[in-house]
Design a protein around this motif. Structure first.
Motif, PDB file in Angstrom:
ATOM      1  N   GLU A 258     -10.473  -0.363   3.658  1.00 53.94           N
ATOM      2  CA  GLU A 258     -10.294  -1.686   4.135  1.00 53.94           C
ATOM      3  C   GLU A 258     -10.364  -1.657   5.688  1.00 53.94           C
ATOM      4  O   GLU A 258      -9.982  -0.508   6.368  1.00 53.94           O
ATOM      5  CB  GLU A 258      -9.144  -2.527   3.616  1.00 53.94           C
TER       6      GLU A 258
ATOM      7  N   TYR B 185      -8.756   9.816   4.626  1.00 46.73           N
ATOM      8  CA  TYR B 185      -8.391   8.568   4.796  1.00 46.73           C
ATOM      9  C   TYR B 185      -7.193   8.439   3.837  1.00 46.73           C
ATOM     10  O   TYR B 185      -7.094   8.788   2.714  1.00 46.73           O
ATOM     11  CB  TYR B 185      -9.483   7.735   3.906  1.00 46.73           C
ATOM     12  N   GLY B 186      -6.040   7.770   4.655  1.00 43.81           N
ATOM     13  CA  GLY B 186      -4.798   7.958   4.077  1.00 43.81           C
ATOM     14  C   GLY B 186      -4.332   9.444   3.551  1.00 43.81           C
ATOM     15  O   GLY B 186      -4.212  10.259   4.380  1.00 43.81           O
TER      16      GLY B 186
ATOM     17  N   SER C 129       2.780   2.161   3.487  1.00 46.66           N
ATOM     18  CA  SER C 129       1.936   1.965   4.664  1.00 46.66           C
ATOM     19  C   SER C 129       1.915   0.732   5.080  1.00 46.66           C
ATOM     20  O   SER C 129       1.761  -0.232   6.222  1.00 46.66           O
ATOM     21  CB  SER C 129       0.546   2.346   4.740  1.00 46.66           C
ATOM     22  N   ALA C 130       2.210  -0.267   4.010  1.00 52.61           N
ATOM     23  CA  ALA C 130       2.214  -1.661   4.070  1.00 52.61           C
ATOM     24  C   ALA C 130       2.656  -2.536   3.423  1.00 52.61           C
ATOM     25  O   ALA C 130       3.083  -1.910   1.831  1.00 52.61           O
ATOM     26  CB  ALA C 130       0.629  -2.082   4.534  1.00 52.61           C
TER      27      ALA C 130
ATOM     28  N   LEU D 131      -4.187   5.774  -4.691  1.00 50.91           N
ATOM     29  CA  LEU D 131      -3.464   4.461  -3.743  1.00 50.91           C
ATOM     30  C   LEU D 131      -2.715   3.637  -4.843  1.00 50.91           C
ATOM     31  O   LEU D 131      -3.688   3.052  -5.926  1.00 50.91           O
ATOM     32  CB  LEU D 131      -4.661   3.766  -3.087  1.00 50.91           C
TER      33      LEU D 131
ATOM     34  N   ARG E  38      -5.677  -5.162  -3.722  1.00 47.69           N
ATOM     35  CA  ARG E  38      -6.050  -3.929  -3.685  1.00 47.69           C
ATOM     36  C   ARG E  38      -7.391  -3.902  -3.189  1.00 47.69           C
ATOM     37  O   ARG E  38      -8.138  -4.605  -3.805  1.00 47.69           O
ATOM     38  CB  ARG E  38      -5.926  -3.159  -4.921  1.00 47.69           C
TER      39      ARG E  38
ATOM     40  N   VAL F  99      -3.319   0.305   7.765  1.00 46.69           N
ATOM     41  CA  VAL F  99      -4.515   0.609   6.933  1.00 46.69           C
ATOM     42  C   VAL F  99      -5.589   0.808   7.756  1.00 46.69           C
ATOM     43  O   VAL F  99      -5.708   0.277   8.853  1.00 46.69           O
ATOM     44  CB  VAL F  99      -4.402  -0.505   5.774  1.00 46.69           C
ATOM     45  N   GLY F 100      -6.689   1.369   7.204  1.00 47.84           N
ATOM     46  CA  GLY F 100      -7.942   1.363   7.889  1.00 47.84           C
ATOM     47  C   GLY F 100      -8.132   2.498   8.870  1.00 47.84           C
ATOM     48  O   GLY F 100      -9.477   2.655   9.375  1.00 47.84           O
TER      49      GLY F 100
ATOM     50  N   ARG G 241       0.830  -1.328   0.060  1.00 45.32           N
ATOM     51  CA  ARG G 241      -0.078  -0.271  -0.158  1.00 45.32           C
ATOM     52  C   ARG G 241       1.029   1.220  -0.081  1.00 45.32           C
ATOM     53  O   ARG G 241       1.869   1.478   1.012  1.00 45.32           O
ATOM     54  CB  ARG G 241      -0.816   0.089   1.099  1.00 45.32           C
TER      55      ARG G 241
ATOM     56  N   ALA H  76      -1.391  -0.081  -4.939  1.00 43.52           N
ATOM     57  CA  ALA H  76      -1.458  -1.309  -4.274  1.00 43.52           C
ATOM     58  C   ALA H  76      -0.970  -2.452  -4.919  1.00 43.52           C
ATOM     59  O   ALA H  76      -0.825  -2.660  -5.940  1.00 43.52           O
ATOM     60  CB  ALA H  76      -2.826  -1.391  -3.758  1.00 43.52           C
TER      61      ALA H  76
ATOM     62  N   TYR I  27      -9.517  -1.966   9.476  1.00 40.72           N
ATOM     63  CA  TYR I  27      -8.450  -1.535  10.430  1.00 40.72           C
ATOM     64  C   TYR I  27      -7.519  -2.676  10.438  1.00 40.72           C
ATOM     65  O   TYR I  27      -7.970  -3.910  11.216  1.00 40.72           O
ATOM     66  CB  TYR I  27      -9.095  -0.870  11.436  1.00 40.72           C
TER      67      TYR I  27
END
Length: 432
Positions: A398, A349-350, A260-261, A314, A320, A406-407, A238, A316, A400
Motif C-alpha cells: 500500500e 516488505y514488512g 505497524s499501524a 499480514l 486490508r 506502512v509502504g 496492520r 490486518a 507509503y
C-alpha cells in the motif's frame, strides 16, 4: 498574599512530560552546518565540561579565535581532519520546553543516502544555506528528499548573514526562492530565518544585528512547531507476522510481531491472506494479556480459527490492502552497483522477503530542478527514481503513509545480501 501556583514539583512534572521532537540538519558543504549544530548544543548548555575543555584546547592549537564549535559535532577522525561531516550522527539536547533528537547529516552529494536515512525518522528538517550563495543544488536535493518522505515542516537557516553585511535584500531574495520551491514541492510548513552560527545570531538567542527580522529564532521554532506523530494510530490495523509460536503440549498457537499501524482488541475481526477472516481471541504481551494494543506494541495474537500463517504474512483490519505482484515505487540508490531494468533482487516488505525484479525504471529525478531523466533504464548510487517492481509472490502493498508505518521497502542483492536500494510504494512527486 497567596503563594504562586508554580512550584518545584510542577516544574519537575513539566520536565518529565516534555514532548520529544526529532529533527534533521542538512546543507551543502561549507554552509556552516557543523558550526550551527555546535552552536545549538553550546547555547542550550548541552555540552559536558570536559568536552568543552577539549574543544577549547583544539581550537587554540589551530589558532582559532574563540571556540570552533564545529568540533563538537565532527566526531570522526576523518571528519576532523577534512573539516567535513561524513556519517549521520545523533545528538541529544533539551530545553525547558522540549527534548530533542537531532540527526546531523552530511552535505556531500555522494552521501545523499545518509541524508535520506536521517530525514526518514525526522519530524522537522533544518536546511542550512550560505547567504552569499543562496539556494543551490544540494538545497533542492535535500528539500526534494524531505518532500518525498512527507516531512511537513522545513526550516531554512540562511547562515553567514554577517558576511553580507546583515543585508535584508539578500535574505529576502533567498527567502522568496526557497518558499517558492517549497510550495512547488508540497512542503506544508516552510520557515526562513537569517542566522550567523559563528556569532550566535538567531540560533538560540535573538539577534541585535537584524532589527528588520522580528521573527523567531531557530530554537524558538523548534520549541513551538507542532510535533507530528505520523498518525500510525489513525490507519487501519496492520501486524506483519515475525514469528509463529507453537506449544504442542498446550495446543498454543500465537502470531508474534510489532503492530505497524492501528489498534486491536480481543473480539475484533481481522483479515488474512486469500480473503480469509477470523477473530482475535487474546492479545499477549511480555507483561501478560492485554485488552488493547496499538501501533508500536510488540504482541502475540491468538486467533479463533486454526489457520496456516507464516512469517511475512499480514494480519490486518477491514481495509486490508489488495495483494499484487506489480506496483510502482520510488527508490533511493544505496550502492555503487547500477540497478538496471530486469535486474533480479530480493524484496523486503514488512517481514516478507520475496524474489522480485525491476520491471521498469521510469525516471530518475533531476534534483537540480531542471528536467527529469525519462526512461533511463537504470539507477545508481544516490539516484532517486520512480520504478515499477514485480514480485514472484503476491504482496499486500500500500502507498507509503504515516512516515513509514506502512509502504516502505528494501531491495537486496540476491548473492551478497547487501542492501541495494531503499524506498516506498507509490510516486509522490512529479507525476504528469
Amino acid at each position: 498574599m497567596s503563594a504562586p501556583a508554580f512550584t518545584e514539583n510542577t516544574f519537575a512534572e513539566k520536565l518529565t512530560t516534555r514532548e520529544t521532537l526529532r529533527l534533521c540538519t542538512a546543507g551543502s558543504v561549507d554552509d556552516g552546518k557543523s558550526t550551527f549544530v555546535g552552536r545549538l548544543l553550546h547555547d542550550t548548555k548541552s555540552v559536558l565540561a570536559d568536552t568543552l575543555a577539549s574543544v577549547e584546547a583544539t581550537s587554540a592549537d589551530r589558532g582559532f579565535d574563540g571556540l570552533d564549535l564545529s568540533l563538537l559535532v565532527d566526531g570522526l577522525r576523518a571528519e576532523r581532519e577534512q573539516g567535513i561531516t561524513i556519517d549521520v550522527a545523533y545528538r541529544y539536547f533539551a530545553t525547558s520546553e522540549r527534548t530533542f533528537i537531532l540527526a546531523d547529516t552530511p552535505g556531500h552529494v555522494q552521501y545523499t543516502r545518509n541524508t535520506v536515512t536521517g530525514m526518514s525518522t525526522s519530524q522537522v528538517v533544518v536546511l542550512l544555506v550560505d547567504a552569499r550563495h543562496g539556494v543551490v543544488e544540494q538545497t533542492r536535493r535535500h528539500l526534494t528528499v524531505a518532500a518525498l518522505l512527507g516531512v511537513r515542516t522545513v526550516i531554512l537557516a540562511v547562515n553567514k548573514i554577517d558576511l553580507v553585511d546583515w543585508s535584508e535584500d539578500v535574505f529576502r531574495g533567498v527567502e522568496s526562492e526557497f518558499t517558492g520551491l517549497a510550495t512547488e514541492l508540497g512542503i506544508e510548513d516552510p520557515h526562513v530565518v537569517p542566522i550567523s552560527a559563528l556569532r550566535g545570531d538567531n540560533v538560540v538567542e535573538p539577534s541585535e544585528n537584524l532589527p528588520w527580522y522580528p521573527g523567531p529564532t531557530v530554537l524558538q521554532l523548534l520549541e513551538s512547531v507542532e510535533v507530528q506523530r505520523g498518525r500510525a494510530h489513525d490507519l487501519g490495523f496492520r501486524l506483519p507476522i515475525q514469528h509463529v509460536i507453537r506449544e504442542h503440549a498446550t495446543d498454543y498457537r500465537g502470531y508474534a510481531g510489532r503492530i505497524s499501524a492501528g489498534v486491536i482488541r480481543p473480539g475484533d475481526t481481522v483479515h488474512l491472506p486469500h480473503g480469509r477472516t477470523t477473530q482475535v481471541t487474546r492479545i499477549d504481551t511480555p507483561d501478560g494479556a492485554t485488552e488493547e494494543a496499538v501501533a508500536g506494541d510488540s504482541v502475540v495474537l491468538l486467533l479463533a480459527d486454526d489457520i496456516d500463517l507464516a512469517r511475512g504474512d499480514l494480519i490486518a483490519g477491514a481495509d486490508r490492502p489488495a495483494e499484487v505482484r506489480s506496483f510502482p515505487a520510488t527508490l533511493v540508490g544505496l550502492t555503487e552497483k547500477q540497478l538496471v531494468e530486469g535486474a533480479a533482487v530480493k524484496l523486503r516488505y514488512g517481514t516478507a522477503l520475496v524474489r522480485a525484479r525491476i520491471a521498469e525504471v521510469e525516471r530518475v529525478l533531476d534534483l537540480d530542478g531542471r528536467s527529469d531523466l525519462l526512461q533511463p533504464g537504470q539507477l545508481g548510487l544516490n539516484d532517486i527514481a520512480h520504478v515499477r517492481l514485480e514480485s514472484a509472490a503476491e504482496l499486500p502493498v500500500e502507498p507509503y503513509a504515516a512516515r513509514g508505518a506502512v509502504g516502505n521497502l528494501l531491495l537486496i542483492d540476491q548473492a551478497s545480501g547487501n542492501t541495494l536500494a531503499a524506498g516506498f510504494v507509490g510516486h509522490r512527486l512529479r507525476q504528469e
